[in-house]
Structures are given as structure tokens and as C-alpha cells.
Scaffold this motif. Sequence first.
Motif, PDB file in Angstrom:
ATOM      1  N   PRO A   1      73.771 -23.556 -14.579  1.00  0.00           N
ATOM      2  CA  PRO A   1      72.648 -22.687 -14.207  1.00  0.00           C
ATOM      3  C   PRO A   1      72.797 -22.094 -12.809  1.00  0.00           C
ATOM      4  CG  PRO A   1      71.972 -24.996 -14.250  1.00  0.00           C
ATOM      5  CD  PRO A   1      73.325 -24.936 -14.865  1.00  0.00           C
ATOM      6  N   THR A   2      73.496 -22.797 -11.904  1.00  0.00           N
ATOM      7  CA  THR A   2      73.723 -22.226 -10.574  1.00  0.00           C
ATOM      8  C   THR A   2      74.588 -20.978 -10.659  1.00  0.00           C
ATOM      9  OG1 THR A   2      73.555 -24.410  -9.524  1.00  0.00           O
ATOM     10  CG2 THR A   2      74.650 -22.675  -8.277  1.00  0.00           C
ATOM     11  N   ALA A   3      75.706 -21.064 -11.372  1.00  0.00           N
ATOM     12  CA  ALA A   3      76.627 -19.933 -11.480  1.00  0.00           C
ATOM     13  C   ALA A   3      75.966 -18.736 -12.155  1.00  0.00           C
ATOM     14  CB  ALA A   3      77.876 -20.361 -12.250  1.00  0.00           C
ATOM     15  N   TRP A   4      75.234 -18.958 -13.247  1.00  0.00           N
ATOM     16  CA  TRP A   4      74.602 -17.842 -13.956  1.00  0.00           C
ATOM     17  C   TRP A   4      73.431 -17.258 -13.160  1.00  0.00           C
ATOM     18  CZ3 TRP A   4      76.107 -15.141 -18.160  1.00  0.00           C
ATOM     19  CH2 TRP A   4      77.191 -15.649 -18.866  1.00  0.00           C
ATOM     20  N   SER A   5      72.757 -18.059 -12.388  1.00  0.00           N
ATOM     21  CA  SER A   5      71.689 -17.514 -11.539  1.00  0.00           C
ATOM     22  C   SER A   5      72.250 -16.593 -10.467  1.00  0.00           C
ATOM     23  CB  SER A   5      70.897 -18.662 -10.896  1.00  0.00           C
ATOM     24  OG  SER A   5      70.196 -19.413 -11.858  1.00  0.00           O
TER      25      SER A   5
ATOM     26  N   GLY B   1      66.644 -14.081 -15.138  1.00  0.00           N
ATOM     27  CA  GLY B   1      66.013 -15.382 -15.352  1.00  0.00           C
ATOM     28  C   GLY B   1      65.546 -16.039 -14.066  1.00  0.00           C
ATOM     29  N   LEU B   2      66.392 -16.043 -13.041  1.00  0.00           N
ATOM     30  CA  LEU B   2      66.006 -16.657 -11.766  1.00  0.00           C
ATOM     31  C   LEU B   2      64.872 -15.878 -11.105  1.00  0.00           C
ATOM     32  CD1 LEU B   2      66.519 -18.794  -9.571  1.00  0.00           C
ATOM     33  CD2 LEU B   2      68.165 -17.212  -8.543  1.00  0.00           C
ATOM     34  N   LYS B   3      64.896 -14.561 -11.230  1.00  0.00           N
ATOM     35  CA  LYS B   3      63.845 -13.738 -10.633  1.00  0.00           C
ATOM     36  C   LYS B   3      62.487 -14.068 -11.240  1.00  0.00           C
ATOM     37  CE  LYS B   3      62.530  -8.928  -9.798  1.00  0.00           C
ATOM     38  NZ  LYS B   3      62.927  -7.512 -10.000  1.00  0.00           N
TER      39      LYS B   3
ATOM     40  N   LYS C   1      66.974 -20.496 -20.107  1.00  0.00           N
ATOM     41  CA  LYS C   1      66.520 -19.149 -19.695  1.00  0.00           C
ATOM     42  C   LYS C   1      67.276 -18.633 -18.476  1.00  0.00           C
ATOM     43  CE  LYS C   1      61.755 -19.508 -21.456  1.00  0.00           C
ATOM     44  NZ  LYS C   1      61.604 -20.930 -21.750  1.00  0.00           N
ATOM     45  N   PHE C   2      67.960 -19.490 -17.735  1.00  0.00           N
ATOM     46  CA  PHE C   2      68.739 -19.010 -16.591  1.00  0.00           C
ATOM     47  C   PHE C   2      70.030 -18.313 -17.048  1.00  0.00           C
ATOM     48  CE2 PHE C   2      66.121 -22.436 -14.815  1.00  0.00           C
ATOM     49  CZ  PHE C   2      65.504 -21.743 -13.781  1.00  0.00           C
ATOM     50  N   TRP C   3      70.346 -18.377 -18.321  1.00  0.00           N
ATOM     51  CA  TRP C   3      71.437 -17.569 -18.859  1.00  0.00           C
ATOM     52  C   TRP C   3      71.053 -16.092 -18.930  1.00  0.00           C
ATOM     53  CZ3 TRP C   3      72.443 -21.670 -23.124  1.00  0.00           C
ATOM     54  CH2 TRP C   3      73.614 -22.401 -22.825  1.00  0.00           C
TER      55      TRP C   3
ATOM     56  N   GLY D   1      70.960 -13.515 -12.142  1.00  0.00           N
ATOM     57  CA  GLY D   1      69.582 -13.923 -11.840  1.00  0.00           C
ATOM     58  C   GLY D   1      68.682 -12.828 -11.346  1.00  0.00           C
ATOM     59  N   GLY D   2      69.244 -11.755 -10.804  1.00  0.00           N
ATOM     60  CA  GLY D   2      68.439 -10.607 -10.383  1.00  0.00           C
ATOM     61  C   GLY D   2      67.985 -10.632  -8.944  1.00  0.00           C
ATOM     62  N   ILE D   3      68.149 -11.735  -8.240  1.00  0.00           N
ATOM     63  CA  ILE D   3      67.721 -11.792  -6.830  1.00  0.00           C
ATOM     64  C   ILE D   3      68.759 -12.540  -5.991  1.00  0.00           C
ATOM     65  CG2 ILE D   3      65.232 -11.562  -7.156  1.00  0.00           C
ATOM     66  CD1 ILE D   3      65.053 -14.591  -7.112  1.00  0.00           C
ATOM     67  N   SER D   4      70.016 -12.281  -6.257  1.00  0.00           N
ATOM     68  CA  SER D   4      71.068 -12.984  -5.514  1.00  0.00           C
ATOM     69  C   SER D   4      71.032 -12.669  -4.025  1.00  0.00           C
ATOM     70  CB  SER D   4      72.437 -12.632  -6.093  1.00  0.00           C
ATOM     71  OG  SER D   4      72.667 -11.227  -6.028  1.00  0.00           O
ATOM     72  N   ASP D   5      70.426 -11.535  -3.641  1.00  0.00           N
ATOM     73  CA  ASP D   5      70.344 -11.198  -2.218  1.00  0.00           C
ATOM     74  C   ASP D   5      69.375 -12.110  -1.475  1.00  0.00           C
ATOM     75  OD1 ASP D   5      72.148  -9.158  -2.539  1.00  0.00           O
ATOM     76  OD2 ASP D   5      70.640  -7.589  -2.776  1.00  0.00           O
TER      77      ASP D   5
END
Length: 436
Positions: free
Chosen positions: A303-307, A262-264, A256-258, A311-315
Motif C-alpha cells: 500500500p505504501t508503493a501504490w499510494s 485512493g490515498l487522497k 482501496k489504496f490500489w 494516490g493522487g497527493i504524492s506532493d
Amino acid sequence: MRADRAKASGARGRALRIAVISGLVPLSLTLVQCGNAPNPTALAANSQANVQVVAKTNSRLSNQQVATGDTFEDRFPAPQFRERFPSASESLLQRQMSDFSPKRSVQQQPQPEQAPYKVASLAPQVPYQRPPREDLTTLVSMKSSAFPYFGNNPASDSPFLNISKGDRRGHRSSSGRVFWQDETYNDSRVLMHVPEHFDVRKPGVIVVFFHGNGATLERDVRDRQLVPQQITDSGANAVLLAPQMAVDAADSSAGKFWQPGGLKRFMEESASHLAQLTGDPNSARAFANMPIVIVGYSGGFLPTAWSLEVGGISDRVRGVVLLDAVYGEMDKFASWIESHRAGFFVSSYTHHTAKRDRELMSTLRQKGIGVSEDMDGPLRPGSVVFVETGDGITHRDYVNRAWTQYPLKDVLVKMSATPALALTRVAATSSAASNR
């Protein structure tokens, strides 16, 4: 006769008028005197008259009392000695102070007497210490965790579960090996860890740990790599989230982190679980806004790179730590480093990933981004560090020993030394833990 009656009537009228006038004259004189000060001579005369009257009255009363024997002494005789102090039969029962103390029941045990005063001591007093708590470590099933996953593989834009056998569905990897969904991609649990010293009211971070290939949360992340213990021993105000990726398999799929956001979604759901774990439902909002540090080990790079990318919350990500993990996706890492100069980036590597790490360093330098190649200095916003480790360091033990023993602990200690990275040090590291 009429003449006589007239004379008699006139005489009675005159007599009535004379009587009325005789009564009004003294009254008018009295009213006139009301507004005037009293005559001293008259007051003296009245006073002497009153004294004489009182004297005569007392004389008559005295004579009567003498005659009858009803004197003051007769009516109010002086008390005798026996009347002032009661006799033995009349005296009150003498009581001791113990008679007024609270009565104890037979069943109650006597309480030790407390000293009525506090003795001063010249010895230093031990400061108050909060009763010790225990670390909270548990496994929680989450809908937003990596698996199960029934979407597409972005690398091929085809269904991730691309093979079936009867009712079973599975994924054939690029190496040709098949991993079945019910065995490898069906664990939705997340390892959560909250140190005993964690304080949600103070600045802290959430560490998201993506484990590598061939791992499980209990056997490897918790017991062998000691990731929860490293967070506790750092003394940093940090908590841990470690989702189960492919179970004990040579596979780096992100699940799901793809997916975009997903991270959000993962962080939003985890906030309520962390609040329940700490016993404070009101802390969910704090966890939902807390900064994030992503740690990817080995196959956890994907999963780190795609997050970081979708991921939607990289900030919210304040730092990225790669432990011998640059096997690809260098463009995603370089993009995040370039656009998030308030965060830090650390990549420690062995000879397995040395080539790709050097490529990433070259790319960043071409973009004008400074790169350091040791971990001796402090971590600051914008720090980019690449650390090559020697031949004695093995890939399997890299989470426990890289540039130093317990590298994750070292990163958190360095973070907490920099207030700009929004992490508080709330407990001192123990020497025993450092030498373990």
C-alpha cells in the motif's frame, strides 16, 4: 353765535397744540441725554439722597422694633448647649462597622479571610502550566479505508475476490491460500491517535502507518509495536492514522489504496474525523492540507508503493520510511525519490530484504542521487538513507527496535530538528519513555 363758536374752537386748538409741545420737549431732552455719559455731579447728588432715604427708613424700622420688641436676637436667639447636643433619649443609635457588613445566612459556611496584600517571595515562581490533557486514541470506521474492497487486483487485472463458496466470497493468494472476505477483508476501522501536546495551529504532520502481515490494530500496532506511544514520546507535532489491512493474515493486499486517488480520498475523509476527535470542527481544513509521512512495515510496502504511485497527493508526502519492507515495487519507490527531492526516504533492513535494498541503492546512484548508509546525521529535504541492522535484530520486533530503539520516534525527532521539513517540536521527550 357762529362767531363765538369759531373763536372758542380756535382757542381749544391752540391749547391742545401747546400741551403736545410741552410734553415733547422734556422727552426729546431725555432722549438726547441717553447717548451722553452721566453727569458726576448729578450722580453724587442722587447717591447722597439715596443714603439719606435709607438712613431714615432704617431709623423708622429700628424705632418700630424697639417699640414692639421684635429685634434680630428675638427672632434668631443663640442656641443653648442642650440644643447643640441631643439628650440620651434623642441621640442616634451608635453602630459598629460590623453592622454595615453583608449578612450571611445560617446555612452558609464562613469563608476564610483573604489577606489584604500579597507577600513578595524571593523563591523562583513556577511558570504557568496548561492543565494536563490525555492522549486521544480511538478506532474509527471509514468508507475510504483499505477494506472492504470489491475492485480488481492490479497485479492480475482480475477481481480481487476471485473465489466463492455458497454466499461467501474470498481471495485466493499467490501462495494458494484462501482468505474469506467476511473474516479478513471486512474491517474498515482506522486507528487514530492525537498526542496530548498536539497543536493544530503549529506546523505538523500526519503519520500514515501501514502494518505488516498477521496484525491487528489493537493487539499489534497499538499494544505490541507501541506506534501511538512512539509518536507521543517524540514530542513532535504529529498525529497517527493506521488503517486496518488484511486482518491477522499473511497477505499484503492494498485494497482501496490500489485505486487511483485512493490515498487522497482517505486523507480527505480522515480530516473531518480528526477535527471531531480534537473537538475543533474548524481544524478540518488544517488537517486536509497537513504534510504526510508514510511508514510501511514488512507487508505494508505494497500500500505504501501504490499510494506514492497513484494516490493522487504524492506532493503532500514529506517522507517515506520503510521498516524491513522492500519486498518489491522498487520502481515505484525510485520514481518517487527522483521526482520529489523535497522529501526524504529512509529504508532500514535486515538480511531478509538486504538484496532488494541494495538493488534500490544501486538504481538511485545510477540516477545521480546521493545515498547515505547511516542514521547518524540529520534528516533534510532530499535525504536518502539506507540502514542495515545486525543479526540481533528480529523482523517481528522491527517496529520497536531497528537501528535504534523506537525507530519511528527517532525519525520524528530528526524531522523536527529540520524546520524545512515542516514539523514543529512541541514537547520534550521523556527520559523514562526513551529507556523503556
